[in-house]
Enzyme design. Sequence first.
Site, mmCIF file in Angstrom:
data_model
loop_
_atom_site.group_PDB
_atom_site.id
_atom_site.type_symbol
_atom_site.label_atom_id
_atom_site.label_comp_id
_atom_site.label_asym_id
_atom_site.label_seq_id
_atom_site.Cartn_x
_atom_site.Cartn_y
_atom_site.Cartn_z
ATOM 1 N N PRO A 41 0.794 0.160 -2.241
ATOM 2 C CA PRO A 41 0.267 -1.348 -2.830
ATOM 3 C C PRO A 41 1.303 -1.639 -3.706
ATOM 4 O O PRO A 41 1.886 -0.945 -4.615
ATOM 5 C CB PRO A 41 -0.974 -1.282 -3.445
ATOM 6 C CG PRO A 41 -1.229 0.332 -3.697
ATOM 7 C CD PRO A 41 -0.411 1.157 -2.926
ATOM 8 N N GLN A 96 -7.197 -2.376 -1.609
ATOM 9 C CA GLN A 96 -7.163 -1.996 -2.942
ATOM 10 C C GLN A 96 -8.064 -2.804 -3.968
ATOM 11 O O GLN A 96 -7.737 -3.915 -4.112
ATOM 12 C CB GLN A 96 -5.756 -1.553 -3.584
ATOM 13 C CG GLN A 96 -6.210 -0.615 -4.699
ATOM 14 C CD GLN A 96 -4.809 -0.468 -5.568
ATOM 15 O OE1 GLN A 96 -4.172 -1.435 -5.965
ATOM 16 N NE2 GLN A 96 -4.347 0.844 -5.679
ATOM 17 N N CYS A 126 -2.897 1.399 -12.346
ATOM 18 C CA CYS A 126 -2.477 0.141 -12.856
ATOM 19 C C CYS A 126 -2.194 0.351 -14.661
ATOM 20 O O CYS A 126 -3.391 0.448 -14.968
ATOM 21 C CB CYS A 126 -3.037 -0.881 -12.231
ATOM 22 S SG CYS A 126 -2.407 -2.333 -13.320
ATOM 23 N N LYS A 165 -6.490 6.063 -6.266
ATOM 24 C CA LYS A 165 -4.914 5.938 -6.433
ATOM 25 C C LYS A 165 -4.781 5.882 -7.754
ATOM 26 O O LYS A 165 -5.268 5.183 -8.638
ATOM 27 C CB LYS A 165 -4.151 4.876 -6.069
ATOM 28 C CG LYS A 165 -2.689 4.877 -6.187
ATOM 29 C CD LYS A 165 -1.764 3.699 -5.612
ATOM 30 C CE LYS A 165 -0.399 3.752 -5.519
ATOM 31 N NZ LYS A 165 -0.142 3.167 -6.987
ATOM 32 N N ASN A 227 3.361 10.372 -4.109
ATOM 33 C CA ASN A 227 4.105 8.968 -4.067
ATOM 34 C C ASN A 227 4.818 8.976 -5.409
ATOM 35 O O ASN A 227 4.574 9.749 -6.559
ATOM 36 C CB ASN A 227 2.662 7.832 -4.461
ATOM 37 C CG ASN A 227 3.321 6.598 -4.974
ATOM 38 O OD1 ASN A 227 3.012 6.253 -5.862
ATOM 39 N ND2 ASN A 227 4.298 6.035 -4.012
ATOM 40 N N GLY A 228 5.901 8.117 -5.223
ATOM 41 C CA GLY A 228 6.753 7.917 -6.227
ATOM 42 C C GLY A 228 8.354 8.271 -6.010
ATOM 43 O O GLY A 228 8.658 9.343 -5.572
ATOM 44 N N ASP A 229 8.975 7.295 -6.027
ATOM 45 C CA ASP A 229 10.638 7.287 -5.718
ATOM 46 C C ASP A 229 11.182 7.915 -4.420
ATOM 47 O O ASP A 229 12.232 8.199 -4.351
ATOM 48 C CB ASP A 229 11.279 8.187 -7.000
ATOM 49 C CG ASP A 229 11.041 7.564 -8.338
ATOM 50 O OD1 ASP A 229 10.783 6.586 -8.481
ATOM 51 O OD2 ASP A 229 11.718 8.115 -9.266
ATOM 52 N N GLY A 251 6.462 2.943 -1.602
ATOM 53 C CA GLY A 251 6.370 1.348 -1.815
ATOM 54 C C GLY A 251 7.855 0.780 -1.973
ATOM 55 O O GLY A 251 8.146 0.324 -1.060
ATOM 56 N N ARG A 252 8.379 1.100 -3.107
ATOM 57 C CA ARG A 252 9.743 0.313 -3.301
ATOM 58 C C ARG A 252 10.827 0.756 -2.036
ATOM 59 O O ARG A 252 11.686 -0.041 -1.576
ATOM 60 C CB ARG A 252 10.304 0.508 -4.723
ATOM 61 C CG ARG A 252 9.611 -0.285 -5.806
ATOM 62 C CD ARG A 252 9.944 0.043 -6.947
ATOM 63 N NE ARG A 252 9.670 1.671 -7.323
ATOM 64 C CZ ARG A 252 10.063 2.358 -8.245
ATOM 65 N NH1 ARG A 252 10.939 1.880 -8.980
ATOM 66 N NH2 ARG A 252 9.637 3.520 -8.493
HETATM 67 C C1 LIG Z 1 6.091 -4.734 -8.358
HETATM 68 C C2 LIG Z 1 4.973 -3.614 -8.193
HETATM 69 C C3 LIG Z 1 3.705 -3.667 -8.025
HETATM 70 C C4 LIG Z 1 2.712 -2.912 -7.791
HETATM 71 N N1 LIG Z 1 1.468 -3.066 -7.376
HETATM 72 C C5 LIG Z 1 0.646 -2.236 -7.139
HETATM 73 C C6 LIG Z 1 -0.786 -2.191 -6.933
HETATM 74 O O1 LIG Z 1 -1.402 -3.472 -6.914
HETATM 75 N N2 LIG Z 1 -1.688 -1.123 -6.967
HETATM 76 C C7 LIG Z 1 -1.116 0.050 -7.294
HETATM 77 O O2 LIG Z 1 -2.108 0.988 -7.211
HETATM 78 N N3 LIG Z 1 0.126 0.269 -7.450
HETATM 79 C C8 LIG Z 1 0.882 -0.757 -7.787
HETATM 80 N N4 LIG Z 1 2.275 -0.362 -7.924
HETATM 81 C C9 LIG Z 1 2.635 1.087 -8.046
HETATM 82 C C10 LIG Z 1 3.103 1.402 -6.518
HETATM 83 O O3 LIG Z 1 1.951 1.503 -5.592
HETATM 84 C C11 LIG Z 1 3.761 2.840 -6.602
HETATM 85 O O4 LIG Z 1 2.667 3.804 -6.911
HETATM 86 C C12 LIG Z 1 4.990 2.919 -7.562
HETATM 87 O O5 LIG Z 1 5.957 1.872 -7.278
HETATM 88 C C13 LIG Z 1 5.736 4.321 -7.330
HETATM 89 O O6 LIG Z 1 6.113 4.332 -5.785
HETATM 90 P P1 LIG Z 1 7.264 3.838 -5.137
HETATM 91 O O7 LIG Z 1 8.650 4.419 -6.100
HETATM 92 O O8 LIG Z 1 7.520 4.442 -3.992
HETATM 93 O O9 LIG Z 1 7.567 2.589 -5.403
HETATM 94 C C14 LIG Z 1 3.179 -1.468 -7.968
HETATM 95 C C15 LIG Z 1 4.608 -1.225 -8.266
HETATM 96 C C16 LIG Z 1 5.490 -2.277 -8.307
HETATM 97 C C17 LIG Z 1 6.647 -1.910 -8.538
#
Ligand SMILES: Cc1cc2nc3c(=O)[nH]c(=O)nc-3n(C[C@H](O)[C@H](O)[C@H](O)COP(=O)(O)O)c2cc1C
Length: 392
Positions: A41, A96, A126, A165, A227-229, A251-252
């Site tokens: 998310p 979520q 969060c 999460k 999860n992460g990066d 995510g990103r």
């Molecule tokens: C702009 C933004 C919004 C996010 N919104 C949520 C969210 O609504 N719920 C959540 O559990 N994590 C949220 N996250 C965290 C991501 O789900 C994820 O755990 C985090 O970005 C690391 O994963 P990634 O490196 O693949 O992005 C958010 C992250 C970013 C950057």
Amino acid sequence: MHSPLPGSHSLSGFANPCRFRYIAAVQFGPLKLDSNLFLSPLAGYTNLPFRLVVREVGGLGLATTDLVNARSLLERNPKAFKLIETSPADRPLAVQLFGSVPEEMRDAAMFLESKGIASIDINMGCPVRKVCRVGGGSAMMTELNKTAALVRMMVEAVKIPITAKMRLGWDDENITAPDLGRALEAVGVAAIFVHGRTRQQGFSGTINLDGIARVVSAVKTIPVIGNGDVTTPQAARKMLEDTGCGGVSIGRGAFYNPWIFQHTLHHLATSKLLPEPRFEDRVRVMCRHLDLMVEVFGEEIGCRMFRKVAPWYSKRFGPANEFNKQVVRVSTKAEFHEILDRYLRWREQFLDANGELQLRFQPPPMVASFMQAPAVARREQIPVPQGPVDVW
Ligand SMILES: Cc1cc2nc3c(=O)[nH]c(=O)nc-3n(C[C@H](O)[C@H](O)[C@H](O)COP(=O)(O)O)c2cc1C
């Protein structure tokens, strides 16, 4: 549903049985998923248009909405309803929820089940003050018994899977994810997603794969999703290999590259890497994304929202300042296509005789933080997109 991919459904035909665990179909309670790759998310971004784009490209097991306030759903708040807007092609879908009042979380879960949602994820990661202050988000990681009681009430009220999460913990001195994971497994959670950083870290520092591995060891039977990066198929593979997690959530990385799920499945199945998506394909998918934004949000709001989406696509275009400067002011679809046409003409100066971007203008390959030396990882952090939240 996304289209089938070579290697995504069949486990037969692999010479090395060790590979099986990388692509083992994941199951969240009764919910069987076609792939063990998940869309994380991202509040403000993981809306219906983006989820459909990723699904059309393929390889995704389960997508999740932005976080939704349980109380707002029960109050039938139109903004909360927009966040759970879905369509038949947007399956399977998890919503979520965040909140700290057990009865509200339970009733919101029942409501979502009645709407045909496949799975419910609880936000325990969060770090935003507004969410933590009321005992939601990462504050849930500090009160294990209270959190387990809330989750139990949700699990007992619905048949669909409830997942959680979380981050590794509040800070380095309070790595609570393994204990919380164990406590939640005991009350019937179907899976756990772990972002390999603490709340205190925000988005800095590299991902702690060992921390994710500790959550994997703490639970007995449920899948832990790392999860992460993760920005490349190789990074997804390393996370699976080094932590023993059952799947990877991205995510990103999906924002940079909606092909990441498809390419990762291919890599896990064959150990080979598919070529980077061609520029023409990136442009085609970006245009499709805008069409869907306009369909779902209307032209004015859809285009305004797209101002922060298009620059993520252009990060992989090579030279794109001309495009970026103009697209952040786009108001209509026609204007977007004018900007794009102008950009395509401007970009010609960087092409070779075959119409390909000259080597020296190509963006460097993506490398995940945990696959780099620490100093490089610090320098080349993935940007954190702006959104309705300042820090995650
Ligand atoms: C702009 C933004 C919004 C996010 N919104 C949520 C969210 O609504 N719920 C959540 O559990 N994590 C949220 N996250 C965290 C991501 O789900 C994820 O755990 C985090 O970005 C690391 O994963 P990634 O490196 O693949 O992005 C958010 C992250 C970013 C950057």
